[in-house]
Design an enzyme around this catalytic site. Structure first.
Site, PDB file in Angstrom:
ATOM      1  CB  ALA A  33      -0.920  -0.014   1.221  1.00  0.00           C
ATOM      2  CE  LYS A  80       1.518  -7.208  -2.899  1.00  0.00           C
ATOM      3  NZ  LYS A  80       1.353  -6.825  -1.491  1.00  0.00           N
ATOM      4  CB  VAL A 104      14.698  -6.435   2.128  1.00  0.00           C
ATOM      5  CG1 VAL A 104      15.757  -5.552   2.748  1.00  0.00           C
ATOM      6  CG2 VAL A 104      14.077  -5.742   0.932  1.00  0.00           C
ATOM      7  CG  ASP A 126       4.125  -5.801   5.914  1.00  0.00           C
ATOM      8  OD1 ASP A 126       5.270  -6.232   5.705  1.00  0.00           O
ATOM      9  OD2 ASP A 126       3.102  -6.432   5.597  1.00  0.00           O
ATOM     10  CB  CYS A 167      18.596   6.378  13.971  1.00  0.00           C
ATOM     11  SG  CYS A 167      19.039   5.189  15.255  1.00  0.00           S
ATOM     12  CB  CYS A 170      17.316   7.313  18.862  1.00  0.00           C
ATOM     13  SG  CYS A 170      19.043   7.440  18.425  1.00  0.00           S
ATOM     14  CB  CYS A 182      -2.723  -3.947   7.440  1.00  0.00           C
ATOM     15  SG  CYS A 182      -1.876  -4.844   6.167  1.00  0.00           S
ATOM     16  CB  CYS A 241      21.861   5.159  19.425  1.00  0.00           C
ATOM     17  SG  CYS A 241      21.092   4.280  18.058  1.00  0.00           S
ATOM     18  CB  CYS A 244      22.599   7.062  14.940  1.00  0.00           C
ATOM     19  SG  CYS A 244      21.649   7.618  16.364  1.00  0.00           S
TER      20      CYS A 244
END
Ligand code: ZN
Length: 340
Positions: A33, A80, A104, A126, A167, A170, A182, A241, A244
């Site tokens: 979406a 997609k 990924v 998501d 980031c 953090c 969803c 952190c 970062c």
């Protein structure tokens, strides 16, 4: 350049900003979406190049809010990334569009970011783990990213500027960033549109050379309840952190935190990813299944078939989705029985 006239008339962008947008390369992670909304807006805005990664294929339940897809895509179970690219190219043939049908992982994202020199990373996943990977890649390679999420009638967005803003890591301790997806509580399309609007507005500022105008606040809202919040989170930047701070370890890149087999968030499905990336010969597989009396449907990217009350979907890159179970052992058994 008439097609961009309304955008160049907008003073903060102007002719120079438009030229700048046309020279930029955006990485869009996710083509659901948020991904389709972001992609359509950026492609219409004339971004130079967009690379889209998504691991899923179009299903009927996507059509209510994933604006680039149509019934034909769902019937054909098109990946997609592929369906999005086809549609986007019809909208604007001048934009260079790269589509990757892939999962990924930290390794693949880092390799891609090193190779392509993106100007911006756009989060449209998501998936919490993937966001943390994006967060670490952004910090390590100095590329800004825009976080966006929505569920129900609620949405949230924040832009991370490495070395400047806090980031996502953090923010985690202070800001409730999710849990529900969803698939468990549903979602209405306007919540998506609102997050997309925030993400694209920030993206256009960054891409047109107007970083100074970026909204440094975290925005969240509930469209059903009519609640809008804009939070100043600058003070949440944590010097300790791990992503970062002063001693960066990039925790989501430096250890293998991605299981090879994962129950898909909120769905009655298990994904199995082979240890090594492989190229599956779907045609051969289809013939092998046919010899066992199993008929499979296929398109050039994936193949699906029903066995023992489950639907299995095999992708070219070796991944397999087993629908109808959250039981990893059961899913692996089916995987080995039918797909090797
Ligand atoms: Zn941080």
């Amino acid at each position: 350049m008439d097609r961009y006239s309304r955008q160049t008339l907008f003073a903060p962008i102007g002719v120079d900003g438009q030229k700048s947008i046309g020279e930029k390369h955006v990485l869009l992670i996710g083509a659901g979406a948020l991904g389709t909304g972001n992609a359509e807006a950026l492609v219409r805005a004339g971004v130079g190049k967009i690379t889209i990664i998504d691991r899923d294929y179009v299903e009927w339940s996507n059509l209510q809010r994933q604006q680039l897809y149509c019934e034909k895509d769902a019937r054909e179970k098109l990946p997609k990334a592929v369906a999005a690219k086809q549609r986007l190219q019809l909208i604007n043939s001048e934009v260079e569009i790269n589509a990757h049908v892939a999962d990924v992982t930290a390794d693949m994202l880092e390799a891609l970011v090193k190779k392509e020199e993106f100007d911006l990373l756009l989060d449209a996943t998501d998936n919490f783990d993937i966001r943390m990977i994006i967060n670490d890649v952004s910090q390590k390679h100095g590329v800004p990213w825009i976080y966006g999420a929505c569920v129900g009638s609620y949405g949230i967005s924040f832009t991370v500027f490495p070395g400047e803003s806090p980031c996502l890591q953090c923010l985690l301790k202070t800001v409730p960033l999710g849990g529900a997806t969803c698939d468990t509580v549903g979602i209405i399309a306007p919540a998506v549109g609102m997050v997309v609007a925030h993400q694209v507005a920030e993206a256009l500022k960054i891409l047109s050379g107007n970083v100074k105008d970026c909204n440094r606040k975290l925005v969240s809202f509930d469209l059903w309840k009519g609640q809008y919040v804009s939070l100043n989170v600058a003070g949440l930047k944590n010097t300790e952190c791990l992503s970062c701070g002063e001693n960066k370890a990039y925790p989501y890149l430096s250890f293998e935190n991605q299981t090879k087999t994962a129950v898909l968030c909120g769905r009655d499905s298990v994904q199995i990813r082979p240890a090594e990336t492989m190229s599956r010969e779907l045609g051969v597989l289809k013939e092998l299944l046919a010899t066992q009396g199993i008929s499979a449907e296929s398109n050039p990217y994936l193949m699906s078939f029903h066995v023992e009350g489950h639907r299995l979907v095999a992708f070219q890159d070796g991944r397999v989705l087993v629908h109808g179970t959250k039981d990893i052992v059961r899913a692996k058994t089916l995987y080995h029985r039918y797909l090797g």
